[in-house]
Scaffold this active site. Structure first.
Site, short mmCIF file in Angstrom:
data_model
loop_
_atom_site.label_atom_id
_atom_site.label_comp_id
_atom_site.label_asym_id
_atom_site.label_seq_id
_atom_site.Cartn_x
_atom_site.Cartn_y
_atom_site.Cartn_z
N CYS A 49 24.10 102.19 28.74
CA CYS A 49 25.36 101.78 28.12
C CYS A 49 26.15 102.98 27.62
O CYS A 49 27.32 103.14 27.93
CB CYS A 49 25.07 100.83 26.98
N ILE A 275 26.96 97.45 44.23
CA ILE A 275 26.60 96.13 44.74
C ILE A 275 25.62 95.41 43.82
O ILE A 275 25.12 94.35 44.17
CB ILE A 275 25.99 96.25 46.15
N HIS A 449 51.17 85.47 14.26
CA HIS A 449 52.31 85.60 15.17
C HIS A 449 52.98 86.95 14.95
O HIS A 449 53.11 87.37 13.81
CB HIS A 449 53.32 84.48 14.89
#
Lengths: 466, 464
Positions: A49, A275, A449
């Site tokens: 990672c 793959i 918002h």
């Protein structure tokens, strides 16, 4: 660095592998008071990672984003000269990011008084293991419990060796240079993320995918949002196309591509094979401990991530799909708690999946595709982002938010998002799933918002007829 | 239009079962009420009938699958759409609309099968382990709770509870899938979990009644960690059958909560046996008179004479509940384990009728073709091991009953008749009773009464 060359003769809990699953399990177990030994060949924890996956790819994707946005900003009246890319500096910056994060983890190992042993471990019995470094046997130890988190590695095409020109994700992330042309074999998330990076840095990128669509398993409407943009950035996206042969030549890689119409040969400066990944369960001595792996190489585990040998746990990529760092974190928590005698079980309601392309694609819980396969009745609301204020102010129009609920109970079954920042938005969906939220809960939650998160609220509102 | 066929409510307290055989496949024409599949529940094997006449278009389960009440098992096309809508499937009509994405969410909670008629029997009176209202979940074990795996397999109906609530339930040893959520969408709150625990504990400790939907859960009887048996040699594991699990739970409960006494006695059945053999010489096989049939009549009369043996103890209300009916369970050894079908109103039937009923019921039980209701409501139990042998044994009372009669093999024995020993056929009887309800003297009197009635059947008429 809490590195010790002396190997303790005995360990309470030994953690094998220091990727997200391993270091998280080690930290958690230490917090719970267990005496922990962490075995990993790297100087600091991090695993795929941090060293060769999530983190370096995100750093490079940030570079890609800057490049793309500066080019696109001409449309809104801000014009930049074409960027000069200093590949060496980009690479160095990426490595600095990795260094900071892994160094931080190394400090934590010390703080938590975890014994860190550099090397690779091999089980020699249900409670014994050997540690080697650079092929040399360093010592043996016995343990009371073990958590195995050895991760996974990229699969190469059969008969193909990685080289300077034919690389896997590790090679691509090393960013040796920017090739003139790049073929990405495999249209999964890794190939598309890395393809995006190289396209932004200036490579002509082609993608070849064996199946009929990119991101197999993801709902097609989400993929189509991404594909519309990738079609512009990539040289070509070849679906339902097979790679019949790859041959490295002087000055390029000759690739034979086969589709329904026939076969063609093309030459690329570089080929990225993406793959899939395979769990690292070989050469671990699992059989000596009495643990078998399944046909795909995964270690079967129970709901506490215990293997057949109940004091040995397996977490992360070796414990099965999905092979994602955050799944490993969740499993590591459970295994560490179970090792400490707590009644933990791994029962997430949703493990989110995020593709960090631009736009990002993220989903959690039930997908529309799965609902259809299961013949399950669901309510689905899809909200295109064209009408969302924040989207337009970002200079974008692409994006979609989808909310899937149970028509009878109104329970949220799945949420999916494609668009800039989808990876951040999906967290709300995961929380909704874990809390057993209903569509009404989403409608009754005030969303700020103007933000992209309003699309979740608006989609939930579409579920009820006004 | 395809109609969903769901698992109807089969009996009180049953929430799921295992599909053991599927009688139809996609494309088959079916009649209304034709058996589609058989499901093994906690209580019995039940046949799931077709709710309509028509064609099965899809079978969504496989043999061995665990299915919950209300889960969709098949899709079918009813021959007449209108007729099917009014057919008996409890909630098939819920799914009349095909395109759910056009539909507004429904307000009604989805648990439609709850409305289906269910046996009125209170599950707590179920006499047998096999009838204990276990709601079917695995005992919570730290290594293999498997709750998530189950739901992943069906892709359906995960318990609607937040992670913190699921952890609370786990910590308390509660199977979250048995907890009834009271929130929107059936969401389970902390209060729901605590209520479940409180009600269950009240019930276990003799508290007040519990809503039928919850019921007793296994796993109360903790086991110490097992040693690693492989240290001493090879072993292999077999999963516990449902009947075994429920038997284990009911037996542990009875053993650990009821102070029991076993009283032994024996009855001279020389005359009775001569009569029985004589009767059977001319009787058809289905009318064959068994010793157990005779014992049913004798015990029924004894229970009328000693009503405290036909009672249940209610500690919560500090009451003894006397039943005005006499339903006697008879333990039947089946290949799948011990089951106890119940003969209703044994006190109001003649021995001939009891014999016919018992023969039929025992046959059905061995084939596991009795309904769960046939195993509920017993007030007393007879366990006859005489066919196998033995001279005495201590049966365990089936809570909440208070007594059980064990029968061992009759044998010839020298009996002193006052002047000489005579060879007599003597049958050993063992009565176990709940000593909280029944005193030792009454236990002895009750069993003596039974012995005397067997020795001199006129007593039945004289005293009964």
């Amino acid at each position: 660095m809490a590195e010790t060359n002396t190997i303790p003769a005995k360990a309470g809990l030994v953690v094998i592998g220091a990727g997200p699953g391993g270091y998280h399990a080690a930290f958690k177990a230490a917090e719970l008071g267990l005496e922990v030994t962490l075995i990993d060949p790297a100087e600091n924890p991090g695993g795929v990672c941090l060293y060769r996956g999530c983190i370096p790819s995100k750093a490079l994707l940030h570079v890609a984003k800057l490049v793309n946005e500066s080019a696109e900003s001409e449309a809104i009246g801000v014009k930049f000269a074409p960027p000069e890319i200093d590949v060496d500096r980009v690479r160095a910056w990426k490595d600095e990011v990795i260094g900071k994060l892994t160094g931080g983890l190394g400090m934590k190992v010390q703080q938590k008084k975890i014994t860190h042993v550099r090397g690779t471990a091999r089980l020699t019995g249900p409670s014994t293991l050997q540690v080697s470094a650079a092929g040399e046997l360093q010592g043996e130890m016995t343990f009371e419990q073990a958590i195995i988190a050895t991760g996974s590695r990229p699969i190469m095409l059969p008969g193909i060796e990685a080289s300077d020109r034919i690389v896997d994700s590790t090679g691509a992330l090393a960013l040796q240079d920017v090739p003139g042309s790049l073929l990405v074999v495999g249209g999964g998330y890794i190939g598309l993320e890395l393809g995006s990076v190289y396209a932004a840095l200036g490579s002509k990128v082609s993608v070849v995918e064996m199946t009929g669509g990119l991101l197999p398993g993801c709902d097609r409407d989400l993929v189509s949002v991404l594909k519309r943009r990738l079609d512009k950035q990539f040289e070509s996206i070849m679906l339902s196309t097979k790679v019949a042969a790859i041959k490295e030549q002087k000055g390029g890689v000759k690739v034979t591509l086969e589709d329904k119409k026939g076969s063609q040969e093309r030459t690329f400066d570089r080929v990225l094979i993406s793959i899939g990944r395979r769990p690292n369960t070989e050469n671990l001595g699992l059989e000596a401990a009495g643990i078998e792996v399944d046909a795909k190489g995964f270690v079967p585990v129970d709901a506490q991530r215990r293997t057949r040998v109940s004091h040995i746990f397996a977490v992360g990529d070796i414990a099965g799909e999905p092979m994602l760092a955050h799944k490993a974190y969740g499993e590591a928590d459970v295994a560490a708690e179970a090792a400490a005698g707590l009644k933990a079980v791994y029962d997430p309601r949703a493990v989110p999946a995020v593709v960090f392309t631009d736009p990002e694609v993220a989903w959690c819980g039930l997908t529309e595709t799965q609902a259809r396969e299961q013949g399950r009745k669901v309510l689905t609301a899809k909200l295109p982002w064209r009408g969302n204020g924040r989207t337009l102010t970002l200079g974008r129009e692409d994006g979609i938010t989808k909310v899937i609920t149970d028509p009878e109970s109104d329970a949220v079954l799945g949420i999916a998002v494609a668009g800039p920042g989808a990876g951040e938005l999906i967290a709300e969906g995961v929380l909704a799933m874990e809390m057993a939220a209903t569509g009404e809960d989403l409608r009754k939650t005030i969303h700020p918002h103007p933000t992209l998160s309003e699309t979740v609220y608006e989609a939930a509102r579409m579920l009820v007829k006004e | 239009m395809a109609q969903e066929i769901r698992v109807p409510e089969v009996s009180d307290g049953v929430v799921k079962g295992t599909v053991i055989s599927i009688s139809v496949s996609a494309g088959d024409k079916v009649e209304a009420d034709q058996t589609l599949l058989e499901m093994e529940t906690d209580k019995a094997v039940v046949a799931i009938p077709s709710p309509f006449q028509g064609v099965i278009t899809e079978v969504k389960v496989a043999e061995g699958d665990e299915v919950e009440i209300g889960a969709v098992i098949m899709l079918g096309d009813p021959a007449g759409e209108k007729a099917a809508e009014t057919a008996s499937a409890p909630d098939a009509s819920e799914d009349a609309s095909e395109d759910a994405s056009e539909d507004a969410p429904k307000d009604a909670p989805k648990d439609a099968p709850k409305d289906a008629p269910a046996p009125a029997e209170e599950p707590a009176t179920a006499p047998v382990p096999a009838a204990a209202p276990e709601a079917g979940a695995e005992p919570e074990s730290p290594t293999a709770p498997a709750v998530d795996l189950q739901t992943v397999r069906t892709g359906d109906r995960v318990a609607p509870a937040a992670p913190s609530i699921r952890r609370l339930a786990r910590d308390l040893g509660v199977d979250i899938y048995q907890v009834q959520g009271t929130g929107p969408g059936g969401r389970i709150s902390e209060d729901d979990v605590r209520t479940f625990v409180r009600e269950t504990m009240q019930r276990i400790t003799g508290g007040g009644p519990v809503p039928a939907a919850t019921g007793e859960f296994p796993g109360l009887h903790a086991q110490r960690p097992l040693p690693d048996f492989t240290k001493w040699g090879p072993v292999h594991q077999e999963p516990l059958s449902r009947v075994r699990r429920i038997t284990a739970d009911a037996m542990s409960y009875a053993w650990s909560t009821i102070p029991m006494v076993t009283q032994d006695d024996q009855a001279d059945i020389t005359g009775l046996e001569a009569f029985r053999k004589d009767f059977n010489r001319t009787a058809a096989p289905e009318n064959k008179l068994t010793t157990t049939a005779i014992l049913l009549k004798v015990c029924a009369a004894a229970l009328k004479a000693f009503p405290q043996f036909n009672s249940s103890l209610d500690l919560a209300h500090q009451e003894l509940i006397f039943k005005d009916y006499v339903h006697i369970g008879v333990a039947v050894d089946t290949p799948g384990g011990l089951l106890v079908p119940v003969i209703r109103d044994a006190d109001r039937k003649g021995i001939e009728t009891l014999a016919v009923e018992l023969n039929a019921l025992a046959e059905q039980t061995r084939e596991r073709r009795i309904s769960p209701a046939d195993m509920e409501g017993g007030t007393f139990t007879i366990s006859n091991l005489g066919g196998i042998g033995g001279t005495a044994f201590s049966p365990i009372v089936y809570a909440p009953q208070v007594a059980i009669l064990g029968v061992s093999r009759a044998a010839m024995a020298p009996v002193w008749n006052g002047s000489e020993f005579r060879p007599r056929l003597v049958m050993p009887l063992s009565l176990t009773y709940d000593h909280r309800v029944i005193d030792g003297a009454d236990g002895a009197r009750f069993l003596r009464w039974i012995c005397e009635a067997l020795e001199q059947p006129l007593n039945l008429v004289m005293k009964g």
